[in-house]
Every structure is written in structure tokens, then in C-alpha cells.
Design a protein around this motif. Structure first.
Motif, PDB file in Angstrom:
ATOM      1  N   THR A 160       0.867  -1.172   0.000  1.00  0.00           N
ATOM      2  CA  THR A 160       0.000   0.000   0.000  1.00  0.00           C
ATOM      3  C   THR A 160       0.906   1.225   0.000  1.00  0.00           C
ATOM      4  N   PRO A 161       0.684   2.202  -0.884  1.00  0.00           N
ATOM      5  CA  PRO A 161       1.549   3.381  -0.863  1.00  0.00           C
ATOM      6  C   PRO A 161       1.366   4.169   0.440  1.00  0.00           C
ATOM      7  N   PRO A 162       2.386   4.889   0.882  1.00  0.00           N
ATOM      8  CA  PRO A 162       2.293   5.608   2.148  1.00  0.00           C
ATOM      9  C   PRO A 162       1.230   6.712   2.103  1.00  0.00           C
ATOM     10  N   THR A 163       0.635   6.965   3.244  1.00  0.00           N
ATOM     11  CA  THR A 163      -0.346   8.048   3.340  1.00  0.00           C
ATOM     12  C   THR A 163       0.380   9.372   3.577  1.00  0.00           C
ATOM     13  N   GLY A 164      -0.383  10.472   3.564  1.00  0.00           N
ATOM     14  CA  GLY A 164       0.198  11.812   3.623  1.00  0.00           C
ATOM     15  C   GLY A 164       1.139  12.007   4.803  1.00  0.00           C
ATOM     16  N   GLY A 165       2.345  12.547   4.488  1.00  0.00           N
ATOM     17  CA  GLY A 165       3.302  12.872   5.540  1.00  0.00           C
ATOM     18  C   GLY A 165       4.071  11.686   6.078  1.00  0.00           C
ATOM     19  N   THR A 166       3.919  10.516   5.452  1.00  0.00           N
ATOM     20  CA  THR A 166       4.665   9.350   5.948  1.00  0.00           C
ATOM     21  C   THR A 166       5.558   8.789   4.857  1.00  0.00           C
ATOM     22  N   LYS A 167       6.496   7.959   5.284  1.00  0.00           N
ATOM     23  CA  LYS A 167       7.394   7.309   4.326  1.00  0.00           C
ATOM     24  C   LYS A 167       7.636   5.883   4.780  1.00  0.00           C
ATOM     25  N   GLN A 168       8.123   5.081   3.853  1.00  0.00           N
ATOM     26  CA  GLN A 168       8.374   3.671   4.150  1.00  0.00           C
ATOM     27  C   GLN A 168       9.460   3.162   3.214  1.00  0.00           C
ATOM     28  N   PRO A 169      10.198   2.129   3.645  1.00  0.00           N
ATOM     29  CA  PRO A 169      11.179   1.546   2.723  1.00  0.00           C
ATOM     30  C   PRO A 169      10.459   0.848   1.571  1.00  0.00           C
ATOM     31  N   VAL A 170      11.148   0.674   0.439  1.00  0.00           N
ATOM     32  CA  VAL A 170      10.517  -0.086  -0.644  1.00  0.00           C
ATOM     33  C   VAL A 170      10.408  -1.543  -0.202  1.00  0.00           C
ATOM     34  N   ALA A 171       9.362  -2.191  -0.686  1.00  0.00           N
ATOM     35  CA  ALA A 171       9.096  -3.553  -0.242  1.00  0.00           C
ATOM     36  C   ALA A 171      10.140  -4.521  -0.793  1.00  0.00           C
ATOM     37  N   GLN A 172      10.541  -4.302  -2.063  1.00  0.00           N
ATOM     38  CA  GLN A 172      11.534  -5.184  -2.690  1.00  0.00           C
ATOM     39  C   GLN A 172      12.429  -4.354  -3.595  1.00  0.00           C
ATOM     40  N   GLN A 173      13.629  -4.857  -3.842  1.00  0.00           N
ATOM     41  CA  GLN A 173      14.574  -4.186  -4.736  1.00  0.00           C
ATOM     42  C   GLN A 173      13.925  -3.947  -6.095  1.00  0.00           C
ATOM     43  N   VAL A 174      14.098  -2.753  -6.605  1.00  0.00           N
ATOM     44  CA  VAL A 174      13.472  -2.403  -7.877  1.00  0.00           C
ATOM     45  C   VAL A 174      14.464  -1.680  -8.768  1.00  0.00           C
ATOM     46  N   ASN A 175      14.550  -2.141 -10.006  1.00  0.00           N
ATOM     47  CA  ASN A 175      15.235  -1.401 -11.059  1.00  0.00           C
ATOM     48  C   ASN A 175      14.147  -0.785 -11.929  1.00  0.00           C
ATOM     49  N   ILE A 176      14.117   0.529 -12.000  1.00  0.00           N
ATOM     50  CA  ILE A 176      13.021   1.221 -12.677  1.00  0.00           C
ATOM     51  C   ILE A 176      12.992   0.898 -14.177  1.00  0.00           C
ATOM     52  N   ARG A 177      14.113   0.435 -14.724  1.00  0.00           N
ATOM     53  CA  ARG A 177      14.107   0.047 -16.149  1.00  0.00           C
ATOM     54  C   ARG A 177      13.053  -1.013 -16.415  1.00  0.00           C
ATOM     55  N   ASN A 178      12.810  -1.858 -15.393  1.00  0.00           N
ATOM     56  CA  ASN A 178      11.842  -2.945 -15.566  1.00  0.00           C
ATOM     57  C   ASN A 178      10.400  -2.446 -15.630  1.00  0.00           C
ATOM     58  N   MET A 179      10.177  -1.197 -15.244  1.00  0.00           N
ATOM     59  CA  MET A 179       8.829  -0.645 -15.335  1.00  0.00           C
ATOM     60  C   MET A 179       8.578  -0.021 -16.714  1.00  0.00           C
ATOM     61  N   LEU A 180       9.651   0.348 -17.408  1.00  0.00           N
ATOM     62  CA  LEU A 180       9.496   1.086 -18.670  1.00  0.00           C
ATOM     63  C   LEU A 180       9.250   0.127 -19.823  1.00  0.00           C
ATOM     64  N   PRO A 181       8.629   0.617 -20.903  1.00  0.00           N
ATOM     65  CA  PRO A 181       8.433  -0.249 -22.068  1.00  0.00           C
ATOM     66  C   PRO A 181       9.777  -0.617 -22.688  1.00  0.00           C
ATOM     67  N   ALA A 182       9.800  -1.739 -23.405  1.00  0.00           N
ATOM     68  CA  ALA A 182      11.030  -2.142 -24.099  1.00  0.00           C
ATOM     69  C   ALA A 182      11.435  -1.066 -25.093  1.00  0.00           C
ATOM     70  N   ASP A 183      10.441  -0.519 -25.772  1.00  0.00           N
ATOM     71  CA  ASP A 183      10.659   0.504 -26.796  1.00  0.00           C
ATOM     72  C   ASP A 183      10.625   1.882 -26.133  1.00  0.00           C
ATOM     73  N   LEU A 184      11.784   2.557 -26.155  1.00  0.00           N
ATOM     74  CA  LEU A 184      11.867   3.857 -25.474  1.00  0.00           C
ATOM     75  C   LEU A 184      11.706   5.032 -26.447  1.00  0.00           C
ATOM     76  N   ASP A 185      11.007   4.822 -27.565  1.00  0.00           N
ATOM     77  CA  ASP A 185      10.738   5.950 -28.471  1.00  0.00           C
ATOM     78  C   ASP A 185      10.029   7.049 -27.697  1.00  0.00           C
ATOM     79  N   TYR A 186      10.333   8.284 -28.034  1.00  0.00           N
ATOM     80  CA  TYR A 186       9.830   9.386 -27.196  1.00  0.00           C
ATOM     81  C   TYR A 186       9.526  10.639 -28.006  1.00  0.00           C
TER      82      TYR A 186
END
Ligand SMILES: [Zn+2]
Length: 243
Positions: A160-186
Motif C-alpha cells: 500500500t503506498p504511504p499516506t500523507g506525511g509518511t514514508k516507508q522503505p521499498v518492499a523489494q529491490q526495484v530497477n526502474i528500467r523494468n517498469m518502462l516499455p522495451a521501446d523507449l521511443d519518445y
């Protein structure tokens, strides 16, 4: 020591986790809303500038845009809700090469619904990957989300994302490249921060290909922030949008 220029310093100051600071307050509706940002304080005057973001991307000018060169490593560290957005801090060492310069990925965050539109179309969610070069010049890679299957990277970032004014560690290691499409046309245009102080000179790179997140994931982000957090479209004025 590198000197941190005002634009970067301001960005870090305004968007860093839990920066409940005595700066001028602003919001997305009412007297503190986007229509009034430019006059809330002289520091926000640029919000009335000629080269503001977001925009409706259309009327493209054909250009030989170089392929987007990114070198992202696993580095998402902490998730914070600063009242304006849900933002994920990124460890140093991930970069974007653009115009022969290296921009380090600092953080990414989310807007619900999307701020930029593509050919008149709004999306339910837009991610902004914020990069800075050593002089504090900014480059933002934007990615649109359509509603669909669960997004595995978002699921790794939080239950669950943090509510207002709070923070939390990420649940698992994440490389943001894995969120982006394979095709990076822009698409590319020259714009600004979409939040006060609306600093200009930001290189915007909007990925053409949307990605997906489930309606529950989009809803969870919207509820965590508690309100829509998209600045209205700004006039393109004399700018051109490259593709
Ligand atoms: Zn943003």
C-alpha cells in the motif's frame, strides 16, 4: 564538492521526503490552486512563464531523435508521500545520457490523472523520472499508464503506498528500467517543473508507448494522495514538440 544550483536545490527541498518545511503552501484546488500559483509568492512567478509543463503533445515536428540511452540499476530506496505526490527516492548510480551529458536519476513520482496529454488523450496515471546533471539542469522521462493488468514493479515497490506525511522503505529491490516499455521511443519538448516554483529549462522526454497498471493500483495511489494531482495543460506558445 559540486555546487548544487538553485534549481536542483529547490527541487530536492520541495520534493524530498517529509519536507514539511515553512515554504509557501500550494495545492491543486482553491486559492492555492494552479491558477494562482504564480502570484502566491514572487518565487513562484515562473509559473506564469511561456515554457510551462504539462502540455498536450501534438503537431509534432519530425526530428532525428537519438535513441534514449539509459543505464538504470536497482536503486529505489524509500517511498514518501509529501502531500502532493507519492515519490520514490533513487540511490546514486543510475543515469540517462542526453545531448552528450549525463543526468543522474534522483527520484520518480506519480500524477493521477496524467499531466501531459498525447494527441488530446489523458491517461489515468503518469510517472515522472526526474534526472539532474552536475549543474542541476533537469531532464524528466515521463511514462503513461493505461488501465490493465497489475504492474509488477509497482507491486514490488509497495503493498500500500504511504499516506500523507509518511514514508516507508521499498518492499523489494526495484530497477526502474523494468517498469518502462522495451521501446523507449519518445517525444521531446522544452518545459518546466509542473509544481511550484515551475522552474523552466527542463528537458521533457515523453515515452510514446504506455505501460499498464491495474485499476486497484491506480486507485491506491489516488487515495494515498487524496486528490487529483495533475496541473492543467499549459499553452505550448512558440515551442515545438519533436518526434
Ligand atoms: Zn511530476
Amino acid at each position: 564538492m559540486k555546487t548544487i544550483t538553485p534549481s536542483l536545490a529547490t527541487l530536492l527541498f520541495c520534493t524530498s521526503a517529509l519536507a514539511i518545511t515553512p515554504g509557501t503552501q500550494w495545492g491543486y484546488s482553491g486559492e492555492k490552486g494552479p491558477e494562482n500559483w504564480a502570484t502566491l509568492t514572487p518565487e513562484f512567478n515562473t509559473c506564469a512563464g511561456e515554457n510551462q509543463s504539462p502540455v498536450n503533445l501534438q503537431g509534432f515536428v519530425e526530428a532525428e531523435l537519438k535513441p534514449l540511452t539509459v543505464d538504470y540499476k536497482a536503486g529505489a530506496s524509500e517511498v514518501a508521500n509529501n502531500g502532493h505526490t507519492v515519490q520514490v527516492a533513487y540511490k546514486p548510480g543510475s543515469s540517462l545520457t542526453l545531448d552528450g551529458e549525463t543526468f543522474q536519476l534522483i527520484q520518480f513520482h506519480f500524477h493521477m490523472p496524467s499531466e501531459n496529454h498525447i494527441k488530446g488523450q489523458s491517461y489515468p496515471l503518469e510517472g515522472h523520472l526526474v534526472h539532474a546533471d552536475e549543474n542541476g539542469k533537469l531532464a524528466v522521462v515521463a511514462v503513461m499508464f493505461k488501465e490493465g493488468q497489475q504492474n509488477a514493479v509497482l507491486a514490488d515497490l509497495w503493498n500500500t503506498p504511504p499516506t500523507g506525511g509518511t514514508k516507508q522503505p521499498v518492499a523489494q529491490q526495484v530497477n526502474i528500467r523494468n517498469m518502462l516499455p522495451a521501446d523507449l521511443d519518445y517525444y521531446r519538448f522544452n518545459g518546466s517543473l509542473t509544481t511550484p516554483p515551475c522552474s523552466e529549462g527542463v528537458r521533457w522526454l515523453v515515452l510514446k508507448q504506455p505501460i499498464v497498471a491495474s485499476s486497484a493500483q491506480i486507485q491506491a495511489l489516488t487515495e494515498a494522495v487524496g486528490h487529483a494531482n495533475n496541473r492543467p495543460l499549459q499553452p505550448v506558445n512558440a515551442r515545438i514538440i519533436l518526434q
